[in-house]
Design an enzyme around this catalytic site. Structure first.
Site, mmCIF file in Angstrom:
data_model
loop_
_atom_site.group_PDB
_atom_site.id
_atom_site.type_symbol
_atom_site.label_atom_id
_atom_site.label_comp_id
_atom_site.label_asym_id
_atom_site.label_seq_id
_atom_site.Cartn_x
_atom_site.Cartn_y
_atom_site.Cartn_z
ATOM 1 N N SER A 238 0.919 -1.307 0.132
ATOM 2 C CA SER A 238 0.077 0.423 0.328
ATOM 3 C C SER A 238 0.966 1.215 -0.394
ATOM 4 C CB SER A 238 -1.079 -0.015 1.217
ATOM 5 O OG SER A 238 -2.326 0.542 1.149
ATOM 6 N N GLU A 318 -6.213 -2.706 -8.136
ATOM 7 C CA GLU A 318 -7.797 -2.402 -6.553
ATOM 8 C C GLU A 318 -6.495 -0.782 -5.987
ATOM 9 O OE1 GLU A 318 -6.992 -5.414 -4.031
ATOM 10 O OE2 GLU A 318 -8.436 -6.615 -4.696
ATOM 11 N N PRO A 319 -6.825 -0.054 -7.125
ATOM 12 C CA PRO A 319 -6.077 1.843 -6.557
ATOM 13 C C PRO A 319 -5.968 1.665 -5.490
ATOM 14 C CG PRO A 319 -7.907 2.082 -8.311
ATOM 15 C CD PRO A 319 -8.303 0.005 -7.129
ATOM 16 N N GLY A 320 -6.880 1.109 -3.468
ATOM 17 C CA GLY A 320 -7.230 1.375 -2.599
ATOM 18 C C GLY A 320 -6.951 2.656 -1.888
ATOM 19 N N ARG A 321 -6.582 3.681 -1.357
ATOM 20 C CA ARG A 321 -6.511 5.139 -0.645
ATOM 21 C C ARG A 321 -6.782 5.577 -1.906
ATOM 22 N NH1 ARG A 321 -2.444 5.322 2.697
ATOM 23 N NH2 ARG A 321 -2.282 2.874 3.196
ATOM 24 N N TYR A 362 1.905 4.389 12.012
ATOM 25 C CA TYR A 362 2.759 4.545 11.038
ATOM 26 C C TYR A 362 3.766 5.142 10.862
ATOM 27 C CZ TYR A 362 -0.651 1.392 8.812
ATOM 28 O OH TYR A 362 -2.431 0.041 9.071
ATOM 29 N N CYS A 389 -4.818 11.978 26.177
ATOM 30 C CA CYS A 389 -2.993 11.851 27.221
ATOM 31 C C CYS A 389 -2.868 11.004 26.704
ATOM 32 C CB CYS A 389 -5.026 10.972 28.439
ATOM 33 S SG CYS A 389 -3.185 11.397 30.101
ATOM 34 N N TYR A 419 -8.228 5.182 5.815
ATOM 35 C CA TYR A 419 -7.821 4.932 7.180
ATOM 36 C C TYR A 419 -7.933 5.945 7.916
ATOM 37 C CZ TYR A 419 -6.551 1.250 3.523
ATOM 38 O OH TYR A 419 -6.944 0.393 2.523
#
Length: 461
Positions: A238, A318-321, A362, A389, A419
């Site tokens: 990804s 599947e281009p994803g994001r 990430y 916190c 995401y």
């Protein structure tokens, strides 16, 4: 001015230079690749999307809020459909899913991939044709597989021998023949974060190509002749910018297609090369266009099939994001501004890691700009942090903001469509923000804001 010197200034601090190189115009300027296509500053310097100002959106819907530029989302769907006219383009349900978005992608002619029963139910509830749904996942339950079979899901991407056994049993019981793809782990490690690189051998997804498990899975499905094996599936990761990984993956998975043909006399008619195409979160990111990606992927598939004397399979991507990610920005209100011994200015907003965990999880980089006005003040180096916190509650690690940033300012962070809402939490008992869709001067809530009453409704103690 070079792109990386323009405002919304992000990425590695060393590549950007010291603050004295920045001007007010830098921090007021919007770099187009970072923002939805219908976002601009109006005559007063206020950020506006689809004809509505950030101030108007904040007043009506509150902050924090995810703001979806529906026109941008539709245009990105159309860009991928135009680039892959004879192939299937799958929208990534895990990136962000709600009924309104499902309806958009269905109307724009895309397919949809899901990976849980909840995502599948949402897709079906929104009217997505079941035959245009692909069902992923490394541990699909019997209930989920049954749900998929009964709904008539178009493709089930099998991920383990246990799953093949489960699905075979369900198919026999119901007297149906589900269409499946075998997910192949091809040993290509994408240039991305370890946790989102999915094709090296030491990870949970798919059947190993090198170890022979992928071929064994295909042979078992063919020999048992209960499931309809349509083809192979590969996904290397990804947030990928370099297409060379896809080229290596295509060669290896097509080699397996040829092996299956030679061993069983079956030429599989389909190939899903996955995707995970990258987007621009900062000015350091340079994503490829859908047309460029299509050209490269089709070229390698055509040439490799010719070399192997294979018929060119029907291709899916599947281009994803890349479809939803750039179409959304998050709107916050600044609560406190704190200078820490002249080292850095901390700008605290009314959200944080509960609405965007990616920076903490990430080490992701994001951009930010003041959305409620422009400023003539000298830029300062700031860190945008949340209200939770946790010292790691960081939204934007480093950003140049105007020195007069103050409580009450609205701040916008682009590239939050993927995401962020889907991985949002109620950490510290903070309700999750709404998703507000804007199009042609009108705004509507498509996912409402949670309330504290919602949180207590689940607390039965």
């Amino acid at each position: 001015m070079r792109a990386h010197e323009a405002g919304a200034l992000h990425g590695d601090l060393g590549s950007r230079g010291p603050a004295w190189l920045r001007t007010p115009d830098d921090v007021n300027h919007l770099v187009p690749q970072l923002w939805p296509r219908n976002v601009a500053r109006d005559a007063t310097g206020t950020l506006a999307v689809g004809g509505l100002t950030a101030g108007a959106l904040a007043e009506e819907f509150g902050t924090p809020a995810y703001v979806l530029d529906e026109g941008d989302l539709r245009s990105r769907c159309r860009d991928f459909r135009a680039a892959f006219p004879d192939q299937d383009v799958y929208y990534a349900g895990k990136a962000f899913l709600c009924r309104a978005v499902v309806r958009v992608i269905a109307e724009e002619g895309l397919h949809l991939d899901v990976c849980t029963g909840g995502e599948l139910r949402t897709a079906l509830a929104a009217g997505m044709p079941a035959e245009r749904i692909g069902f992923h996942g490394n541990n699909k339950s019997v209930a989920e597989l049954t749900q998929a079979v009964d709904a008539g899901v178009g493709r089930i991407i099998v991920d383990s021998f246990d799953e093949i056994d489960r699905l075979t049993g369900i198919a026999r019981e119901r007297g149906v023949r589900p269409k499946v793809l075998v997910r192949v782990t091809v040993g290509v490690e994408a240039h991305t974060h370890e946790f989102i690189a999915t094709a090296h051998e030491d990870q949970k997804f798919g059947f190993s190509l090198a170890g022979g498990a992928a071929a064994e899975a295909a042979f078992r499905i063919i020999d048992e002749d209960v499931l309809d094996l349509r083809g192979l599936h590969s996904h290397i990761g990804s947030q990928i910018f370099d297409a060379s990984g896809f080229e290596v993956s295509a060669r290896r998975v097509l080699g397996l297609q040829a092996q299956i043909r030679d061993a069983r006399g079956v030429e599989l008619p389909e190939l899903d090369l996955g995707g995970g195409f990258g987007i621009a979160y900062t000015t350091q990111d340079d994503p490829a266009t859908p047309q460029d990606l299509s050209k490269r992927l089709n070229k390698i598939v055509d040439s490799e099939c010719a070399a192997l004397s294979l018929a060119v399979p029907h291709l899916s991507v599947e281009p994803g994001r890349a479809i939803i990610g750039p179409a959304v920005f998050t709107l916050y209100e600044v609560g406190t501004v704190k200078d820490v011994d002249g080292i850095r200015t901390y700008v605290s907003v009314d959200g944080g890691m509960s609405d965007n965990i990616r920076t903490a999880l990430y080490d992701a980089s994001y951009s930010a700009t003041i959305a409620s006005r422009s400023s003539d003040a000298t830029p300062i180096l700031a860190r945008v942090v949340g209200k939770h916190c946790e010292s790691g509650d960081i939204v934007v690690k480093d950003e140049f903001l105007p020195a007069d940033v103050q409580p009450g300012d609205l701040l916008a962070v682009p590239g939050t469509g993927a995401y962020c809402r889907s991985m949002a939490s109620n950490y510290n008992h903070v309700p999750r923000p709404p998703v507000v869709a804007v199009r042609d001067g009108k705004a509507r809530v498509i996912v409402r804001r949670e309330t504290e009453d919602d949180l207590l409704a689940l607390d039965v103690g």
